[in-house]
Motif scaffolding. Structure first.
Motif, PDB file in Angstrom:
ATOM      1  N   VAL A  20       0.836  -1.203   0.000  1.00  0.00           N
ATOM      2  CA  VAL A  20       0.000   0.000   0.000  1.00  0.00           C
ATOM      3  C   VAL A  20       0.868   1.249   0.000  1.00  0.00           C
ATOM      4  CG1 VAL A  20      -1.704   1.332   1.306  1.00  0.00           C
ATOM      5  CG2 VAL A  20      -1.942  -1.148   1.105  1.00  0.00           C
ATOM      6  N   ALA A  39       0.736  -5.730  -7.981  1.00  0.00           N
ATOM      7  CA  ALA A  39      -0.702  -5.687  -7.682  1.00  0.00           C
ATOM      8  C   ALA A  39      -1.518  -6.184  -8.869  1.00  0.00           C
ATOM      9  CB  ALA A  39      -1.114  -4.264  -7.300  1.00  0.00           C
ATOM     10  N   THR A  43      -4.300  -9.466  -9.161  1.00  0.00           N
ATOM     11  CA  THR A  43      -5.697  -9.419  -9.620  1.00  0.00           C
ATOM     12  C   THR A  43      -6.001 -10.432 -10.712  1.00  0.00           C
ATOM     13  OG1 THR A  43      -5.303  -7.740 -11.349  1.00  0.00           O
ATOM     14  CG2 THR A  43      -5.791  -6.945  -9.108  1.00  0.00           C
ATOM     15  N   ARG A  49      -7.097 -11.983  -5.852  1.00  0.00           N
ATOM     16  CA  ARG A  49      -8.177 -10.998  -5.705  1.00  0.00           C
ATOM     17  C   ARG A  49      -8.760 -11.010  -4.291  1.00  0.00           C
ATOM     18  NH1 ARG A  49      -9.058 -12.641 -11.147  1.00  0.00           N
ATOM     19  NH2 ARG A  49     -10.572 -14.256 -10.552  1.00  0.00           N
ATOM     20  N   PHE A  52      -7.582  -8.365  -1.884  1.00  0.00           N
ATOM     21  CA  PHE A  52      -8.183  -7.033  -1.983  1.00  0.00           C
ATOM     22  C   PHE A  52      -9.499  -6.963  -1.204  1.00  0.00           C
ATOM     23  CE2 PHE A  52      -5.255  -7.314  -5.424  1.00  0.00           C
ATOM     24  CZ  PHE A  52      -4.778  -6.034  -5.635  1.00  0.00           C
ATOM     25  N   ARG A  55      -8.342  -6.218   2.239  1.00  0.00           N
ATOM     26  CA  ARG A  55      -7.534  -4.994   2.301  1.00  0.00           C
ATOM     27  C   ARG A  55      -8.023  -3.986   1.258  1.00  0.00           C
ATOM     28  NH1 ARG A  55      -2.912  -5.250   5.338  1.00  0.00           N
ATOM     29  NH2 ARG A  55      -2.359  -7.329   6.129  1.00  0.00           N
ATOM     30  N   PRO A  56      -9.187  -3.393   1.491  1.00  0.00           N
ATOM     31  CA  PRO A  56      -9.726  -2.437   0.523  1.00  0.00           C
ATOM     32  C   PRO A  56      -8.852  -1.200   0.335  1.00  0.00           C
ATOM     33  CG  PRO A  56     -11.028  -2.453   2.545  1.00  0.00           C
ATOM     34  CD  PRO A  56     -10.096  -3.607   2.635  1.00  0.00           C
ATOM     35  N   LEU A  58      -5.957  -1.265  -0.650  1.00  0.00           N
ATOM     36  CA  LEU A  58      -5.269  -1.503  -1.915  1.00  0.00           C
ATOM     37  C   LEU A  58      -6.099  -0.975  -3.086  1.00  0.00           C
ATOM     38  CD1 LEU A  58      -3.912  -5.131  -1.346  1.00  0.00           C
ATOM     39  CD2 LEU A  58      -2.521  -3.054  -1.619  1.00  0.00           C
ATOM     40  N   ILE A  59      -7.415  -1.148  -2.997  1.00  0.00           N
ATOM     41  CA  ILE A  59      -8.297  -0.626  -4.047  1.00  0.00           C
ATOM     42  C   ILE A  59      -8.259   0.891  -4.054  1.00  0.00           C
ATOM     43  CG2 ILE A  59     -10.689  -0.514  -4.858  1.00  0.00           C
ATOM     44  CD1 ILE A  59     -11.112  -3.292  -3.691  1.00  0.00           C
ATOM     45  N   LEU A  82     -10.637  -6.734 -10.956  1.00  0.00           N
ATOM     46  CA  LEU A  82     -11.372  -6.781  -9.683  1.00  0.00           C
ATOM     47  C   LEU A  82     -12.872  -6.623  -9.907  1.00  0.00           C
ATOM     48  CD1 LEU A  82      -8.982  -4.582  -7.491  1.00  0.00           C
ATOM     49  CD2 LEU A  82      -9.247  -7.067  -7.387  1.00  0.00           C
ATOM     50  N   THR A  88     -15.123  -9.057  -5.193  1.00  0.00           N
ATOM     51  CA  THR A  88     -14.286  -7.860  -5.206  1.00  0.00           C
ATOM     52  C   THR A  88     -15.051  -6.642  -5.726  1.00  0.00           C
ATOM     53  OG1 THR A  88     -13.376  -8.757  -7.272  1.00  0.00           O
ATOM     54  CG2 THR A  88     -12.016  -8.934  -5.306  1.00  0.00           C
ATOM     55  N   CYS A  95     -15.619   1.859  -1.897  1.00  0.00           N
ATOM     56  CA  CYS A  95     -14.406   2.679  -2.037  1.00  0.00           C
ATOM     57  C   CYS A  95     -14.597   3.896  -2.943  1.00  0.00           C
ATOM     58  CB  CYS A  95     -13.264   1.821  -2.573  1.00  0.00           C
ATOM     59  SG  CYS A  95     -12.803   0.419  -1.536  1.00  0.00           S
TER      60      CYS A  95
END
Length: 363
Positions: A20, A39, A43, A49, A52, A55-56, A58-59, A82, A88, A95
């Motif tokens: 991140v 990253a 995906t 995937r 993610f 760990r949102p 990362l999005i 994603l 995802t 987000c």
């Protein structure tokens, strides 16, 4: 739609928190490139995937990198992957992904193409479609999206972008709010898109997207009078791609809509079976109420569908032709059963019908 990635997808030695940090907009350029490659690799696999999902952040980082013109293509590629999966895609909805995508839809650089591809995946779910409708209703980019799609001056690169525009509209019409947005009588969106049913001016993807959107909109029975009336005049647009060069006697010819009369021996039908089927399904939806059925019958739709059925080689399309012909030649149902969508159907019949007539709204 998923994109193959360059990265390996193996776990980084210093953990996801470091990843991140390396994806931050203000991170070192070289480190940012390596982290983004990694990253993107994650995906490309289901296991990757899932990282993610937990760990949102990362999005969030990927969304920020879409602002970086040097890295935007790969950042969008990861987001496209994603958005192709339900789990995802649901996290992306938390987000502010929809807002970023809508803002990027009509940019003057390549981000519009990538944003369109990502949006066509993101809006496949009801939640994603609902987010886009909410933003479109607020006036953000909606008319720009339609303008982009309808602009004939696009280059081949831009044409591929506009092919994805219509799938956003087709996907949002999965839901009631989206259908009502497209059917807003003051916006005249549907009228602008109808010409793209013509296979002589549109790609298969464009035609399929437009017809899918129209079919979805035909589920709104309260708009049928407007759709069949002079404001939209939908029926001739649906029938013309299904019509061939056949000649009819004078009585049958005069009963057809003006646009269907004397078409000439060089008239050809829509070449794609999936589109022919969706056109037929749209007409069937317009026949779900008594007033709509009577209108469709009075326009001598039967003779067009009869000739199509005689020439049809695809078994699925042929069955749909038969279903529509049965509607057109049958006596009207007894009082209280005028709206076919409100008639109670026995469970076994309903299941059989669903198997034969099921339609996929998504791309």
């Amino acid at each position: 739609m998923c994109i193959r990635a360059r990265g390996s997808g193996r776990a980084p030695s210093r953990g996801m928190n470091d990843l991140v940090d390396f994806l931050r907009v203000d991170a070192n350029e070289a480190s940012k490139r390596v982290a983004l490659d990694y990253a993107l690799g994650l995906t490309a696999s289901r296991d990757g995937r899932r990282i993610f999902v937990v760990r949102p952040t990362l999005i969030d980082a990927l969304l920020e990198l879409t602002r970086d013109r040097a890295l935007a293509t790969d950042a969008f590629a990861a987001l496209i992957n994603l958005a192709a999966e339900d789990e995802t895609r649901a996290i992306m909805s938390t987000c502010d992904c929809a807002e970023r995508l809508v803002d990027s839809l009509t940019t003057s650089n390549d981000s519009a193409f990538d944003a369109c591809r990502c949006s066509s995946n993101f809006t496949r779910s009801e939640d994603g479609a609902r987010e886009f409708v909410r933003l479109f209703r607020e006036g953000r980019k909606f008319h720009d999206v339609v303008d982009e799609f309808c602009d004939d001056r696009r280059s081949s690169r831009e044409s591929s972008t506009t092919d994805y525009f219509v799938w956003i509209l087709a996907n949002v019409t999965q839901i009631d709010e989206g259908r009502r947005l497209v059917l807003d009588k003051t916006r005249k969106i549907l009228q602008r898109l109808l010409p793209f049913i013509d296979f002589s001016r549109s790609s298969h993807s464009r035609r399929r997207g437009v017809v899918s959107m129209i079919r979805n909109c035909c589920f709104e029975t309260e708009y049928h009078d407007w759709l069949l009336g002079y404001h939209v005049d939908l029926l001739p647009h649906l029938l013309l791609p299904l019509a061939g060069p056949e000649e009819f006697d004078e009585e049958d010819m005069k009963a057809l809509p003006d646009d269907l009369q004397y078409l000439g021996e060089d008239k050809t039908r829509e070449p794609e079976a999936d589109i022919r089927k969706m056109l037929l399904e749209s007409i069937m939806q317009l026949c779900s109420t008594k007033k709509g059925r009577l209108f469709v019958k009075e326009k001598n739709t039967y003779v067009i569908i009869r000739e199509l059925h005689r020439q049809e080689e695809d078994a699925s399309v042929s069955r749909t032709c038969e279903s529509l012909i049965n509607l057109l030649i049958s006596d009207e149902p007894e009082k209280g059963m005028d709206d076919l969508r409100k008639v109670t159907i026995p469970k076994d019949v309903e299941e059989t019908f669903a198997q034969e007539q099921s339609i996929s709204i998504n791309t």
